[in-house]
Motif scaffolding. Sequence first.
Motif, PDB file in Angstrom:
ATOM      1  N   LYS A   8     -20.484 -14.646   0.374  1.00 17.11           N
ATOM      2  CA  LYS A   8     -20.627 -14.633   1.674  1.00 17.11           C
ATOM      3  C   LYS A   8     -21.843 -14.463   2.409  1.00 17.11           C
ATOM      4  N   PRO A  12     -22.087 -17.521   4.773  1.00 22.47           N
ATOM      5  CA  PRO A  12     -21.288 -17.060   5.824  1.00 22.47           C
ATOM      6  C   PRO A  12     -20.155 -17.714   6.306  1.00 22.47           C
ATOM      7  N   SER A  18     -17.806 -11.786   6.369  1.00 23.78           N
ATOM      8  CA  SER A  18     -19.227 -12.523   6.740  1.00 23.78           C
ATOM      9  C   SER A  18     -19.543 -11.446   8.247  1.00 23.78           C
TER      10      SER A  18
END
Length: 204
Positions: A8, A12, A18
């Motif tokens: 992440k 993201p 995120s």
Amino acid sequence: MYELVARKRAEPADDLLSGLISGGDLSHEEIAGAGLLLLVAGHDTTANMLGLGTFALLSDPGQLAALRSEPPLIEGAVEELLRYLAVTHLGPLRAALEDVEIAGQTIGKGQVVTISVSAANRDPERFADPETFDVTRPATVGHLTFGHGIHQCLGQQLSRIEMRVAFPALFWRFPGLRLAVPSEEVPMRTGMSIYGAHRLPVTW
């Protein structure tokens, strides 16, 4: 979870991890820990309660019929399912603040103890006919599935809401829902810290 947080960070997306990463205030370990806590406490417990509750209701047509005939019973039924099934076996560790005697056993000040949530939730001194599953039992009887006092589960209200929505949605949407195998053939998660069913085969 640690590897997921790393992914992440690199890529993201529109999700909770995120968002925690973009805040910049938490370490990699803290975000992985939060993710693991949410997965176990916020998903695994409720998912297993939904499965176990469905199993319990399908295994007891009288209780399911009572719930279907009186939808307002759902609040008490959820509390009864939480009391009767308790997906967590053991409560957290506690230290005795003073010497105390329980059922002839002395627990000394400072000794660490834990409880069986299932046993506490079936205490005949607290619950009438505790071994009986009864969706008409008053919702106010008070069980220890979510803990007690200042140590109660932070997610307990979300869990209750999820069950109050999910069970009526399931049983009203599929009025012919029934087990696809004999109840004794449903494989249970008996060797895990969170109780449940590995699979719940149904048909309608």
